[in-house]
Design an enzyme around this catalytic site. Structure first.
Site, PDB file in Angstrom:
ATOM      1  NE  ARG A  98      -3.644  -1.975   2.949  1.00 47.38           N
ATOM      2  CZ  ARG A  98      -3.291  -3.202   3.400  1.00 47.38           C
ATOM      3  NH1 ARG A  98      -2.118  -3.595   4.082  1.00 47.38           N
ATOM      4  NH2 ARG A  98      -4.344  -4.184   3.673  1.00 47.38           N
TER       5      ARG A  98
ATOM      6  CE  LYS B 270      -6.487  -0.597   4.731  1.00 50.34           C
ATOM      7  NZ  LYS B 270      -7.818  -0.871   4.134  1.00 50.34           N
TER       8      LYS B 270
ATOM      9  CG  HIS C 139      -4.317   0.390  -3.731  1.00 45.84           C
ATOM     10  ND1 HIS C 139      -3.559   0.605  -2.701  1.00 45.84           N
ATOM     11  CD2 HIS C 139      -5.380  -0.187  -3.706  1.00 45.84           C
ATOM     12  CE1 HIS C 139      -4.405  -0.158  -1.774  1.00 45.84           C
ATOM     13  NE2 HIS C 139      -5.311  -0.642  -2.325  1.00 45.84           N
TER      14      HIS C 139
ATOM     15  NE  ARG D  96      -2.884  -3.828  -1.096  1.00 50.54           N
ATOM     16  CZ  ARG D  96      -2.651  -4.633  -0.065  1.00 50.54           C
ATOM     17  NH1 ARG D  96      -1.157  -4.765  -0.073  1.00 50.54           N
ATOM     18  NH2 ARG D  96      -3.450  -5.072   0.884  1.00 50.54           N
TER      19      ARG D  96
ATOM     20  CG  HIS E 240      -6.387  -8.467   1.796  1.00 49.85           C
ATOM     21  ND1 HIS E 240      -6.564  -9.033   0.646  1.00 49.85           N
ATOM     22  CD2 HIS E 240      -6.117  -7.262   1.666  1.00 49.85           C
ATOM     23  CE1 HIS E 240      -6.505  -8.005  -0.240  1.00 49.85           C
ATOM     24  NE2 HIS E 240      -6.216  -6.921   0.354  1.00 49.85           N
TER      25      HIS E 240
ATOM     26  CE1 TYR F 253      -6.240  -7.387  -6.479  1.00 47.35           C
ATOM     27  CE2 TYR F 253      -6.554  -8.218  -4.151  1.00 47.35           C
ATOM     28  CZ  TYR F 253      -6.266  -6.949  -5.050  1.00 47.35           C
ATOM     29  OH  TYR F 253      -5.931  -5.858  -4.768  1.00 47.35           O
TER      30      TYR F 253
END
Length: 322
Positions: A170, A194, A265, A268, A291, A300
């Site tokens: 990210r 995150k 992004h 990514r 994730h 994806y």
């Protein structure tokens, strides 16, 4: 619905918001960007309730629905000017913020019921992200230094583009890297995702080579005599900002003849899609992307299926209409 006045002393709306944000920061470990977004969302809702002559502890499900519907329709600003309708993703985030806020308020014993219990935000329209082909990635990564330019900024740009595609980072993760987060010998990188969650990601040979050259021939010149820990620095020797990274990506994308609205992004998304196409399993990809929920990673698989359909339609002689 009424607040539990008998079980808790009166609290100001701003005090409730600050308590909630402190809970998110120190107990849930949410990122600064998320906290800033939630602070803005709650401030907007507080102003909405004030306009209705009531406080946040007096809000009903109808109030919250009206607030979200108003965002979707646009409405008018305080000065009477028309406002653009908010995107579905934005409204969904605000609805999630309010649900989290009122769950917290209930845990604190300030309400006897959750006004968001039956409120549903608008369904987020599924939109597959932009992905580059392998040839487009190669073209983009070749832009910095394509004319033999070996200036420090050029070497930095090459290293950061190579690393973002190599690791699926990210923008905040790339700009948040310190020099000590990259193990050049073992080809591994420590990324902070995150909620400040850390993960280890492999780094490919070309990205390592670009990093070695940047660290050897460019970073020291850019930092000067400073003690900056950031891996990637700006022209003044300080940590590169996310805005600075966006400009780097967009500048080289435009030079490469790609969409100049492309963001970090995009690299990514391309990383993830190309790994899946190459046989990477979902669980491994989930870990590399950081994730929390594998459902996010499954996006994806749809993207790869769409790519296959596009290639088939373009290449197969009997897939065309007419």
């Amino acid at each position: 619905m009424q607040p539990l006045a008998a079980t808790a002393p009166p609290r100001t709306a701003s005090g409730l918001v600050l308590d909630f944000l402190a809970y998110l920061e120190f107990e849930r470990g949410l990122s600064r960007n998320t906290l800033d977004a939630y602070r803005s969302d709650l401030g907007q809702f507080l102003a909405f309730m004030e306009g209705r002559g009531r406080g946040v502890l007096e809000a009903t499900g109808d109030d919250i629905t009206a607030f979200l519907d108003g965002l979707a329709s646009g409405g008018v600003a305080a000065d009477g000017s028309p406002k653009r309708p908010a995107a579905a993703a934005t409204i969904q985030r605000k609805a999630a913020c309010l649900r989290s806020f009122y769950r917290h308020v209930r845990r604190e014993g300030l309400l006897d019921a959750d006004p968001t219990a039956d409120v549903r935000g608008p369904r987020k329209r599924e939109q597959l992200p932009k992905v580059l082909t392998r040839a487009e990635v190669a073209k983009l990564l070749a832009m910095p230094g394509r004319d033999g330019d070996a200036e420090p900024i050029t070497l930095r740009d090459r290293a950061i583009l190579e690393l973002m595609y190599a690791c699926g980072l990210r923008a905040s993760e790339a700009t948040g890297l310190d020099v000590g987060d990259v193990d050049l010998e073992d080809h591994m990188l420590r990324a902070r995702g995150k909620g400040s969650k850390e993960r280890m990601v492999p780094v490919g040979r070309r990205a390592i080579d670009a990093l070695v050259r940047y660290l050897r021939d460019a970073r020291g010149t850019m930092v000067g005599g400073g003690s900056e820990r950031a891996l990637f620095v700006n022209a003044r020797g300080g940590r590169l900002s996310r805005q600075g990274l966006y400009k780097i990506v967009q500048r080289h994308a435009k030079t490469a003849g790609l969409d100049d609205r492309m963001s970090p992004h995009t690299l990514r998304h391309s990383f993830a899609t190309h790994l899946l196409a190459g046989g990477c399993d979902l669980r491994t990809l989930q870990e590399m992307l950081g994730h929390a929920d594998i459902a996010t990673t499954q996006m994806y698989t749809h993207l790869s299926a769409q790519r296959l359909q596009d290639v088939y339609r373009d290449a197969h002689p009997r897939a065309q209409h007419g």
